[in-house]
Design a protein around this motif. Structure first.
Motif, PDB file in Angstrom:
ATOM      1  N   ILE A 167      -8.393  15.285  -2.530  1.00  0.00           N
ATOM      2  CA  ILE A 167      -9.351  14.517  -1.610  1.00  0.00           C
ATOM      3  C   ILE A 167     -10.334  15.873  -1.012  1.00  0.00           C
ATOM      4  CG2 ILE A 167      -9.820  13.361   0.343  1.00  0.00           C
ATOM      5  CD1 ILE A 167      -7.289  11.517  -0.384  1.00  0.00           C
ATOM      6  N   LEU A 168     -11.557  15.851  -0.925  1.00  0.00           N
ATOM      7  CA  LEU A 168     -12.431  16.498  -0.084  1.00  0.00           C
ATOM      8  C   LEU A 168     -12.927  16.240   1.034  1.00  0.00           C
ATOM      9  CD1 LEU A 168     -14.565  18.327  -3.160  1.00  0.00           C
ATOM     10  CD2 LEU A 168     -12.564  19.184  -2.050  1.00  0.00           C
ATOM     11  N   SER A 169     -13.156  14.708   0.910  1.00  0.00           N
ATOM     12  CA  SER A 169     -13.608  13.986   2.196  1.00  0.00           C
ATOM     13  C   SER A 169     -13.632  12.553   1.565  1.00  0.00           C
ATOM     14  CB  SER A 169     -15.004  14.406   2.583  1.00  0.00           C
ATOM     15  OG  SER A 169     -15.979  14.254   1.716  1.00  0.00           O
ATOM     16  N   ILE A 170     -13.554  11.632   2.588  1.00  0.00           N
ATOM     17  CA  ILE A 170     -13.957  10.234   2.253  1.00  0.00           C
ATOM     18  C   ILE A 170     -15.062   9.748   3.090  1.00  0.00           C
ATOM     19  CG2 ILE A 170     -12.526   7.931   2.126  1.00  0.00           C
ATOM     20  CD1 ILE A 170     -10.032   9.507   2.321  1.00  0.00           C
ATOM     21  N   SER A 175      -2.143  -1.165   6.373  1.00  0.00           N
ATOM     22  CA  SER A 175      -2.569   0.058   6.649  1.00  0.00           C
ATOM     23  C   SER A 175      -2.665   0.594   5.076  1.00  0.00           C
ATOM     24  CB  SER A 175      -1.426   0.968   7.117  1.00  0.00           C
ATOM     25  OG  SER A 175      -1.006   0.678   8.214  1.00  0.00           O
ATOM     26  N   CYS A 176      -3.649   1.685   4.961  1.00  0.00           N
ATOM     27  CA  CYS A 176      -3.987   1.977   3.557  1.00  0.00           C
ATOM     28  C   CYS A 176      -4.068   3.487   3.620  1.00  0.00           C
ATOM     29  CB  CYS A 176      -5.005   1.331   3.033  1.00  0.00           C
ATOM     30  SG  CYS A 176      -5.951   2.092   1.729  1.00  0.00           S
ATOM     31  N   ALA A 177      -3.139   4.219   2.980  1.00  0.00           N
ATOM     32  CA  ALA A 177      -3.326   5.646   3.024  1.00  0.00           C
ATOM     33  C   ALA A 177      -3.894   6.354   1.696  1.00  0.00           C
ATOM     34  CB  ALA A 177      -1.705   6.361   3.414  1.00  0.00           C
ATOM     35  N   ALA A 178      -4.627   7.066   1.851  1.00  0.00           N
ATOM     36  CA  ALA A 178      -5.341   7.806   0.481  1.00  0.00           C
ATOM     37  C   ALA A 178      -4.396   9.126   0.339  1.00  0.00           C
ATOM     38  CB  ALA A 178      -6.710   8.152   0.623  1.00  0.00           C
ATOM     39  N   SER A 179      -4.413   9.706  -0.834  1.00  0.00           N
ATOM     40  CA  SER A 179      -3.796  10.830  -1.141  1.00  0.00           C
ATOM     41  C   SER A 179      -4.452  11.285  -2.628  1.00  0.00           C
ATOM     42  CB  SER A 179      -1.994  10.514  -1.379  1.00  0.00           C
ATOM     43  OG  SER A 179      -1.646   9.656  -2.480  1.00  0.00           O
ATOM     44  N   GLY A 180      -4.153  12.536  -2.829  1.00  0.00           N
ATOM     45  CA  GLY A 180      -4.487  13.215  -4.004  1.00  0.00           C
ATOM     46  C   GLY A 180      -5.567  14.131  -3.518  1.00  0.00           C
ATOM     47  N   VAL A 228      -2.519   3.340  -1.118  1.00  0.00           N
ATOM     48  CA  VAL A 228      -1.140   2.782  -1.033  1.00  0.00           C
ATOM     49  C   VAL A 228      -1.439   1.986   0.247  1.00  0.00           C
ATOM     50  CG1 VAL A 228       1.249   2.946  -0.864  1.00  0.00           C
ATOM     51  CG2 VAL A 228       0.130   4.562  -2.123  1.00  0.00           C
ATOM     52  N   GLU A 229      -1.267   0.557   0.004  1.00  0.00           N
ATOM     53  CA  GLU A 229      -1.320  -0.327   1.196  1.00  0.00           C
ATOM     54  C   GLU A 229      -0.303  -0.952   1.557  1.00  0.00           C
ATOM     55  OE1 GLU A 229      -4.978  -2.206  -1.322  1.00  0.00           O
ATOM     56  OE2 GLU A 229      -3.025  -2.553  -1.809  1.00  0.00           O
ATOM     57  N   SER A 230       0.211  -1.235   2.992  1.00  0.00           N
ATOM     58  CA  SER A 230       1.363  -1.607   3.305  1.00  0.00           C
ATOM     59  C   SER A 230       0.971  -2.508   4.414  1.00  0.00           C
ATOM     60  CB  SER A 230       2.217  -0.535   3.783  1.00  0.00           C
ATOM     61  OG  SER A 230       1.566   0.065   4.769  1.00  0.00           O
ATOM     62  N   GLY A 231       1.878  -3.531   4.910  1.00  0.00           N
ATOM     63  CA  GLY A 231       1.644  -4.226   6.162  1.00  0.00           C
ATOM     64  C   GLY A 231       1.574  -5.840   5.756  1.00  0.00           C
ATOM     65  N   GLY A 232       1.299  -6.352   4.699  1.00  0.00           N
ATOM     66  CA  GLY A 232       1.305  -7.644   4.399  1.00  0.00           C
ATOM     67  C   GLY A 232       2.486  -8.523   4.305  1.00  0.00           C
ATOM     68  N   GLY A 233       2.381  -9.760   4.397  1.00  0.00           N
ATOM     69  CA  GLY A 233       3.555 -10.558   4.518  1.00  0.00           C
ATOM     70  C   GLY A 233       3.150 -12.075   4.816  1.00  0.00           C
ATOM     71  N   LEU A 234       4.092 -12.809   5.243  1.00  0.00           N
ATOM     72  CA  LEU A 234       3.963 -14.133   5.741  1.00  0.00           C
ATOM     73  C   LEU A 234       4.062 -14.370   7.359  1.00  0.00           C
ATOM     74  CD1 LEU A 234       4.092 -17.191   5.244  1.00  0.00           C
ATOM     75  CD2 LEU A 234       6.651 -17.008   5.375  1.00  0.00           C
ATOM     76  N   VAL A 235       3.075 -14.969   7.738  1.00  0.00           N
ATOM     77  CA  VAL A 235       2.815 -15.076   9.260  1.00  0.00           C
ATOM     78  C   VAL A 235       2.308 -16.572   9.525  1.00  0.00           C
ATOM     79  CG1 VAL A 235       0.458 -14.285   9.198  1.00  0.00           C
ATOM     80  CG2 VAL A 235       1.971 -14.063  11.386  1.00  0.00           C
ATOM     81  N   GLN A 236       2.566 -17.160  10.819  1.00  0.00           N
ATOM     82  CA  GLN A 236       2.273 -18.316  11.083  1.00  0.00           C
ATOM     83  C   GLN A 236       0.493 -18.367  11.814  1.00  0.00           C
ATOM     84  OE1 GLN A 236       5.014 -19.897  13.894  1.00  0.00           O
ATOM     85  NE2 GLN A 236       6.155 -20.854  12.014  1.00  0.00           N
ATOM     86  N   ALA A 237      -0.160 -19.462  11.564  1.00  0.00           N
ATOM     87  CA  ALA A 237      -1.300 -19.554  12.256  1.00  0.00           C
ATOM     88  C   ALA A 237      -1.253 -18.851  13.566  1.00  0.00           C
ATOM     89  CB  ALA A 237      -1.768 -20.871  11.961  1.00  0.00           C
ATOM     90  N   GLU A 238      -2.401 -18.309  14.054  1.00  0.00           N
ATOM     91  CA  GLU A 238      -2.599 -17.593  15.340  1.00  0.00           C
ATOM     92  C   GLU A 238      -1.821 -16.337  15.378  1.00  0.00           C
ATOM     93  OE1 GLU A 238      -4.984 -18.457  17.466  1.00  0.00           O
ATOM     94  OE2 GLU A 238      -5.455 -19.837  15.790  1.00  0.00           O
ATOM     95  N   GLY A 239      -0.857 -16.012  14.407  1.00  0.00           N
ATOM     96  CA  GLY A 239      -0.409 -14.716  14.468  1.00  0.00           C
ATOM     97  C   GLY A 239      -0.986 -13.630  14.084  1.00  0.00           C
ATOM     98  N   SER A 240      -0.420 -12.369  14.246  1.00  0.00           N
ATOM     99  CA  SER A 240      -1.267 -11.121  13.766  1.00  0.00           C
ATOM    100  C   SER A 240      -0.147 -10.222  12.784  1.00  0.00           C
ATOM    101  CB  SER A 240      -1.244 -10.260  15.251  1.00  0.00           C
ATOM    102  OG  SER A 240      -1.928 -10.880  16.239  1.00  0.00           O
TER     103      SER A 240
END
Length: 124
Positions: A28-31, A21-26, A5-17
């Motif tokens: 999982i033994l290892s990644i 984030s991406c969280a794995a669930s379910g 599950v990803e988060s954090g996208g959006g609209l930003v002006q040039a030179e911005g930041s």
């Protein structure tokens, strides 16, 4: 089943930041490696950055020096810090992970898992 599950996208002006984030669930033994890819309109999906389980990283030439990938193994989460963004960074960003997961009977297998994508738009 394993989900990203990803988060954090959006609209930003040039030179911005932005920070993705991406969280794995379910089950999982290892990644192993985790990474970020992106796909701009009319273009193929491309690797942006990848981080191995031991912490080694690699980046696309176009983002070196501007983007930083990191991971929190305890949280099964990968991050992408994007600085000095450019309009050409506009794309849908996808999280990817190579996950060791148990089989239903016995043993384990490796799955290549993708997130649903998050849109990053950089205006000039």
């Amino acid at each position: 089943q394993v989900q990203l599950v990803e988060s954090g996208g959006g609209l930003v002006q040039a030179e911005g930041s932005l920070r993705l984030s991406c969280a794995a669930s379910g089950s999982i033994l290892s990644i192993n490696n985790m990474g970020w890819f992106r796909q701009a309109p009319g273009k193929e999906r491309e690797l942006v950055a990848r981080i191995m389980s031991g912490g080694n990283t690699n980046y696309a030439d176009s983002v070196k020096g501007r983007f930083t990938i990191s991971r929190d193994n305890a949280k099964n989460t990968v991050y992408l810090q994007m600085d000095s963004l450019k309009p050409e960074d506009t794309a849908v960003y996808y999280c990817n992970a190579n996950v060791k997961t148990p089989r239903t009977s016995y043993g384990y297998r490796y799955l290549e898992v993708w997130g649903q994508g998050t849109l990053v738009t950089v205006s000039s």
